[in-house]
Design an enzyme around this catalytic site. Structure first.
Site, PDB file in Angstrom:
ATOM      1  CG  HIS A   1      -0.530   3.869   4.736  1.00  0.00           C
ATOM      2  ND1 HIS A   1      -1.204   3.598   5.905  1.00  0.00           N
ATOM      3  CD2 HIS A   1      -0.175   2.654   4.222  1.00  0.00           C
ATOM      4  CE1 HIS A   1      -1.269   2.281   6.080  1.00  0.00           C
ATOM      5  NE2 HIS A   1      -0.649   1.688   5.071  1.00  0.00           N
TER       6      HIS A   1
ATOM      7  CB  CYS B   1      -0.944  -0.006   1.198  1.00  0.00           C
ATOM      8  SG  CYS B   1      -0.200  -0.490   2.751  1.00  0.00           S
TER       9      CYS B   1
END
Length: 334
Positions: A239, A127
């Site tokens: 994130h 990711c």
């Protein structure tokens, strides 16, 4: 065309269902597959309830494309079996660095997908890697990246549902003065940051840090030097990354903003004032990878600083896999 999702009841599996429902892909039938304990549950897709099937009893030949969202242990055992009957798009780390498996971010290296025919398996990147490479690629094309120094601030959703629950319960206990035991993290995650994601290797780096390095090289250019420090933060979703990029060629900030603004995957929010940047809260639920805090590194005239934020369950997982499927359908599947 029929599709299937392995690990349909997990964080990424459920997000894949959402993304697939919103996509332009015409789904004739969707098969939802999970462990024995989840079999029999009903999940909605396009106003219809679909009963979850047990993985051990599922027939992989029922779907043309199968998304694996169940981790590397399941992928290692079941993806090669599935690939004999269906095209596998795997979200785990197991196949990413295998030479005969394409590692794909459609906006970055779509041409590499043609190699899927060798194994019938396509890998989805980490990711943190996915949101990084969509920003690096247009910059590399123009100015040639020499080196990247990266620090990540990764949300607990990247670790799964149990770690997310731990953040919530620990936070409640901390606010009420109660003690809590860390089960899914090496330290308390509530009101804290942990500079440790995945296992440590002999060279002192963690596997997560090495994943980003190796995957970025495979996706963009093996000659890019990259070093990373990965940190888990008490954030639910999205994130963040602080990125220092050294180029071989000179650049202007105007050129940087122009390139990123014209990238289909990126959105620049860079106003040099209070709140003129993106944080994880704003990025959650968005398909874009946001770029903020664009500025020159005055210690090196050919170096740039960026702040990158993206929903790790979307571009970092479910969205990217569905985009891979769209690419397959457009170019390789009749």
């Amino acid at each position: 065309m029929n599709f299937a999702i392995i690990g349909a009841t997990g964080n990424v599996g459920r997000k894949t269902i959402e993304v697939l429902e919103k996509s332009k892909i015409k789904v004739k039938k969707l098969f939802l597959v999970a462990s024995k304990r989840s079999a029999g549950k009903n999940i909605k897709f396009k106003r219809k309830k679909i009963k979850v099937e047990a993985l051990e009893k599922y027939n992989f030949g029922k779907a043309r494309i199968t998304f694996f969202a169940a981790g590397k242990t399941i992928a290692k055992k079941w993806a090669p079996i599935a690939a004999k009957k269906t095209i596998v798009i795997d979200n785990s780390s197991f196949f990413r660095m295998q030479k005969n498996i394409p590692l794909i971010v459609p906006e970055v290296n779509s041409s590499a997908i043609k190699n899927f025919k060798k194994t019938n398996i396509i890998a989805n990147p980490n990711c943190s890697t996915a949101q990084l490479v969509v920003v690096l690629k247009p910059l590399h094309n123009k100015f040639k990246i020499k080196r990247v120094v990266l620090s990540t601030y990764q949300a607990v959703s990247g670790a799964g549902k149990a770690p997310m629950d731990e953040l919530f319960t620990q936070t409640k206990k901390c606010l009420t003065g109660k003690k809590s035991i860390s089960k899914n993290f090496t330290k308390q995650i509530a009101f804290n940051v942990i500079p440790h994601i995945d296992k440590f290797t002999k060279n002192g780096y963690t596997k997560e840090e090495l994943k980003i390095e190796k995957e970025t090289k495979k996706i963009i250019d093996k000659n890019i030097n990259i070093t990373a420090t990965c940190v888990r933060v008490p954030v639910r979703t999205s994130h963040s990354e602080s990125v220092n990029i050294e180029f071989k060629k000179s650049f202007s900030l105007k050129q940087i903003r122009h390139l990123l603004n014209n990238s289909s995957a990126c959105k620049v929010v860079d106003q040099q004032r209070d709140g003129g940047y993106i944080t994880p809260v704003e990025a959650e639920g968005s398909n874009f990878t946001y770029v903020s805090r664009i500025r020159k590194d005055y210690s090196n005239k050919k170096t740039l600083n960026l702040w990158i934020v993206s929903d790790n369950l979307l571009k970092g997982a479910a969205l990217n896999t569905v985009q891979i499927a769209e690419l397959l359908i457009k170019k390789y599947i009749k």
